[in-house]
Design a protein around this motif. Sequence first.
Motif, short mmCIF file in Angstrom:
data_model
loop_
_atom_site.label_atom_id
_atom_site.label_comp_id
_atom_site.label_asym_id
_atom_site.label_seq_id
_atom_site.Cartn_x
_atom_site.Cartn_y
_atom_site.Cartn_z
N LYS B 61 0.84 -1.21 0.00
CA LYS B 61 0.00 0.00 0.00
C LYS B 61 0.87 1.25 0.00
CE LYS B 61 -4.27 -1.10 2.58
NZ LYS B 61 -5.00 -0.69 3.78
N ILE B 62 1.89 1.25 0.84
CA ILE B 62 2.75 2.44 0.95
C ILE B 62 3.55 2.63 -0.35
CG2 ILE B 62 4.70 3.47 2.21
CD1 ILE B 62 3.58 2.02 4.73
N ALA B 63 4.04 1.53 -0.88
CA ALA B 63 4.81 1.62 -2.14
C ALA B 63 3.95 2.17 -3.27
CB ALA B 63 5.35 0.24 -2.50
N ASN B 64 2.63 1.83 -3.23
CA ASN B 64 1.72 2.31 -4.28
C ASN B 64 1.09 3.65 -3.95
OD1 ASN B 64 2.16 -0.04 -5.68
ND2 ASN B 64 0.41 -1.10 -4.76
N ASN B 65 1.62 4.32 -2.91
CA ASN B 65 1.07 5.60 -2.48
C ASN B 65 -0.41 5.58 -2.13
OD1 ASN B 65 3.32 7.36 -2.43
ND2 ASN B 65 3.34 7.29 -4.69
N GLU B 66 -0.89 4.41 -1.68
CA GLU B 66 -2.30 4.34 -1.24
C GLU B 66 -2.42 4.92 0.16
OE1 GLU B 66 -4.15 0.40 -1.61
OE2 GLU B 66 -2.68 -0.01 -3.18
N ASN B 67 -3.64 5.31 0.51
CA ASN B 67 -3.88 5.80 1.88
C ASN B 67 -3.68 4.66 2.87
OD1 ASN B 67 -4.48 8.41 1.23
ND2 ASN B 67 -6.70 8.03 1.04
N VAL B 68 -3.06 4.98 3.99
CA VAL B 68 -2.93 3.98 5.05
C VAL B 68 -3.51 4.55 6.35
CG1 VAL B 68 -0.97 2.68 4.15
CG2 VAL B 68 -0.56 4.75 5.50
N GLY B 69 -3.78 3.65 7.30
CA GLY B 69 -4.45 4.04 8.54
C GLY B 69 -3.53 4.72 9.53
N LEU B 70 -4.15 5.17 10.64
CA LEU B 70 -3.43 5.91 11.68
C LEU B 70 -2.36 5.07 12.37
CD1 LEU B 70 -6.43 7.73 13.42
CD2 LEU B 70 -4.48 8.85 12.32
N LEU B 71 -2.50 3.75 12.33
CA LEU B 71 -1.53 2.89 13.01
C LEU B 71 -0.73 2.06 12.00
CD1 LEU B 71 -3.79 1.55 15.94
CD2 LEU B 71 -2.22 3.49 16.00
N ALA B 72 -0.52 2.63 10.82
CA ALA B 72 0.07 1.86 9.72
C ALA B 72 1.36 1.16 10.13
CB ALA B 72 0.33 2.79 8.54
N GLY B 73 1.32 -0.16 10.08
CA GLY B 73 2.52 -0.97 10.29
C GLY B 73 2.95 -1.13 11.73
N PHE B 106 -14.87 -4.90 19.10
CA PHE B 106 -14.92 -3.58 18.42
C PHE B 106 -13.51 -2.98 18.29
CE2 PHE B 106 -15.01 1.06 18.79
CZ PHE B 106 -15.79 1.40 17.69
N VAL B 107 -12.74 -3.03 19.37
CA VAL B 107 -11.40 -2.41 19.35
C VAL B 107 -10.48 -3.11 18.34
CG1 VAL B 107 -11.47 -1.45 21.68
CG2 VAL B 107 -10.63 -3.78 21.35
N ILE B 108 -10.64 -4.42 18.17
CA ILE B 108 -9.80 -5.16 17.21
C ILE B 108 -10.16 -4.74 15.79
CG2 ILE B 108 -9.21 -7.46 16.33
CD1 ILE B 108 -8.13 -6.87 19.16
N LYS B 109 -11.46 -4.60 15.55
CA LYS B 109 -11.91 -4.12 14.24
C LYS B 109 -11.28 -2.76 13.94
CE LYS B 109 -16.30 -2.67 12.28
NZ LYS B 109 -16.53 -1.39 12.95
N ARG B 110 -11.28 -1.88 14.93
CA ARG B 110 -10.70 -0.54 14.74
C ARG B 110 -9.19 -0.62 14.47
NH1 ARG B 110 -11.38 2.85 12.86
NH2 ARG B 110 -10.57 4.53 14.17
N LEU B 111 -8.48 -1.46 15.22
CA LEU B 111 -7.03 -1.59 15.02
C LEU B 111 -6.72 -2.05 13.61
CD1 LEU B 111 -5.81 -3.37 18.30
CD2 LEU B 111 -5.68 -0.94 17.74
N LEU B 112 -7.51 -3.00 13.12
CA LEU B 112 -7.27 -3.54 11.78
C LEU B 112 -7.62 -2.50 10.71
CD1 LEU B 112 -8.51 -7.20 12.32
CD2 LEU B 112 -6.14 -6.38 12.26
N GLU B 113 -8.70 -1.76 10.95
CA GLU B 113 -9.07 -0.69 10.00
C GLU B 113 -7.96 0.35 9.88
OE1 GLU B 113 -13.94 -0.73 10.69
OE2 GLU B 113 -12.71 0.77 11.70
N GLU B 114 -7.24 0.56 10.97
CA GLU B 114 -6.17 1.57 10.94
C GLU B 114 -4.80 0.96 10.65
OE1 GLU B 114 -6.81 4.65 10.83
OE2 GLU B 114 -8.89 4.69 11.54
N ASP B 115 -4.80 -0.28 10.14
CA ASP B 115 -3.60 -0.92 9.61
C ASP B 115 -2.52 -1.28 10.64
OD1 ASP B 115 -4.38 -1.13 6.96
OD2 ASP B 115 -3.83 0.95 6.53
N SER B 116 -2.90 -1.49 11.89
CA SER B 116 -1.90 -1.98 12.83
C SER B 116 -1.75 -3.49 12.63
CB SER B 116 -2.28 -1.66 14.27
OG SER B 116 -3.33 -2.48 14.67
N ILE B 117 -0.71 -4.07 13.21
CA ILE B 117 -0.42 -5.49 13.01
C ILE B 117 -0.48 -6.21 14.35
CG2 ILE B 117 1.32 -7.14 12.24
CD1 ILE B 117 2.27 -5.02 10.28
#
Lengths: 95, 486
Positions: B61-73, B106-117
Motif C-alpha cells: 500500500k505504501i509503495a503504491n502511495n495508497e492511503n494507510v491508517g493511523l496505526l500503519a505498520g 470492536f477495538v480489534i476491528k478498529r485496530l485492523l481498519e487503521e492498519d496496525s499489526i
Amino acid sequence: MSLDIREIEYIASLSKFVLNDEEKRVFVSQLGEVLLYIEKLNQLDTENVVPLVHPLNMVNVFREDEQKESICREKVQSIAPSTMGAFFKVPKVLE
Amino acid sequence: MKLLSFTALQIKRKILSREVLTADLIKNLFERIYKVDPVIQSFLTLNEDDAINKAEEIDKKIANNENVGLLAGIPIAIKDNICTKDLTTTCASKILRSFTPPYNAFVIKRLLEEDSIIIGKTNLDEFAMGSSTENSSYKITRNPYNLNCVPGGSSGGSTAAVSADLAFMALGSETGGSIRQPAALCGVVGLKPTYGRVSRYGLVAFGSSLDQIGPVTKDVSDAALLLRVIAGRDKRDSTCADIAVPDYLKDIDDGVKDIKIGIPAEYFGEGLEDDVRAAVDNSLKIYEKLGAKIVDVSLPHTEYAVAVYYIVANAEASSNLSRFDGVRYGFRANDIKGIDEMYCRSRSEGFGKEVKRRIMLGNYALSSGYYDAYYLKASKVRNLIKKDFDAVFEKVDCIVCPTSPVPAFKIGDRFEKPLEMYLSDIYTIPANLSGIPGISIPCGFSKEGLPIGLQILTNRFEEAKMLQIAYAFERETDFHMKKPKL
C-alpha cells in the motif's frame, strides 16, 4: 462476619462448584478474612445515600428493531463441545 | 536492536517514509520475541504468519502511495481477554483453552481498519482477576526490570511485552487498576479511559459497570494515538457514550501553566513506600516549576474503596461468569451423567482458585438475606466515593498521586494472601468505581532499580486534558526512555 463449612457448601452450590475438603477449609479462612475486612463499610451511615449501580447517568438506550445478519450457525457450532444437527447437545436433563 | 526500542509514532514515521519495511520490522520483532520471551513469558499465543502477511500488504500500500491508517505498520499485542476472530482467546483460563472467537471485538476491528499489526495475545490473571499475573493458568510473566518480581496485573503480559520492546504498543483492560498498576510496575504508560469512552463489545466481561479497555504504550503520545483509534460510539455496547473523539495529539503540548493539581492526603498515608513517596514528591516539584498550582484536596471515602470494589466487582463477575456452563463453548468435563454434574464439574475443573474465590464471594453478596448488607451497602458507599471526586473536580483540573503504594513485589510474596494482594490496588480502584479516567506514567525508580508510576486522574471524558498534563511531565523527564537490561 465469619463463615462455616456449611455456608461455604451452600455458596458453592449456588456457584455450581464441587469443592474438596481442602478447598472448603481454605475458602472458610480466606473468604472469612475478606468479609471481615468488608465489614468496615458498616462504619458509614448510608441511610440517606442513593445507591450507585452505574458510573454514568444513563437511561435506557433504545434502538429500532432491525433485521440484521448474525454470525453463521455452523461457525458458532464449530466451537461448541458437542452438537447434533442444528442444536447444542447436552447430557440428560430429566432423570 | 535499536529499531525495536523506538516508540510507535517514531516507527510509523520510518515506515511511512519507507526507511523501514514493515515486513523486516516484523521479522526483527519476532526474532527478539523468540529470544527474550522464553524468559519474560508475556505472550500466550503468537500470530506470526498473519502478521507477516499483513505487513507485506501494508508495505505494498505504501509503495503504491495508497492511503494507510493511523496505526500503519505498528505491531501491537492484545491482552488475551479481548476477542480476536479465529485467534485463540483464553482469558488465561483452562475453561477457554481452545476457544477461538467467531468475531472480533470492536477495538480489534478498529485496530485492523487503521492498519496496525496484531502480533499476539498476552498473558493475564485468569479472567483479569488479580494484580500480579500469577493467577494465569498457563504461565507466570516476569517483570523485565527484575525477573524475580511480578509485572503487576492483571494486564501484566501487555505491560511486560511493551517494557521489554516485544511490542510497540498493547491493549490492556481494567476493572480495578489492571492497566495502570502493571504499567507502573513495568515502567510504561497505561491509560484507563472514562467508563463508556471505549466499547466493551468483545471484551470478555468481568465487572460490567467497571470494565474498560485501554492503551499500554512506551510514551504519552503513543497512548494519545491509540486511544483516538479505539474510542468512540459502538451500537453494540449500549453503555458506550455518543461523544465525539478528539485528536488527542493535537493540543498535547499545551503545557500545565495555571493548571490546578489536587493532592489528596488519603493517597499519601500508611502503606506508601518511601521510594514511591519521594518519586511522587519530586514529580510535584517538576509540575510546580512548569507553572502548575498545587492544591491540597480530600477524598475522604478512599479507605472504603477496596471493600466496595470486592463486593461490586465480584457480584457482577459471579453473574457474568455463569455463562461458562460447558454448553455452547469452552471446556466440558468428561464422563458426565446428568446436566447438573456437567455444570458443576466443567466449572470446578475449568476455573482456577482465584476465580472460584471471587465467584463465591459475589454469589454470597447477592444471595438472599445478604443482598442489603453487602451489595446494596457497597453501591451506596460507591456513590459517596463518586461524590468525593465530583466535589474535588469543582476545585481542581486533575489529581496527581502514586499509582501503586509499592514497586513490583516478589513472585509468590502475596500469592496466597488475597486480601494483601487486593490492597495493592488501593490508589487505582476509586477511579473505576466512579468511572473517571486515569493514566500512569513513569516517574522514577526505587533504590532496587524498580520503576515507579505517577497517576493522573481527571473528570469524566477529560482524557485530552489528562494527556496534556502527562505529556508536560514526560517532556521534562527521561524516566520513560529507560530500558530494562535483558
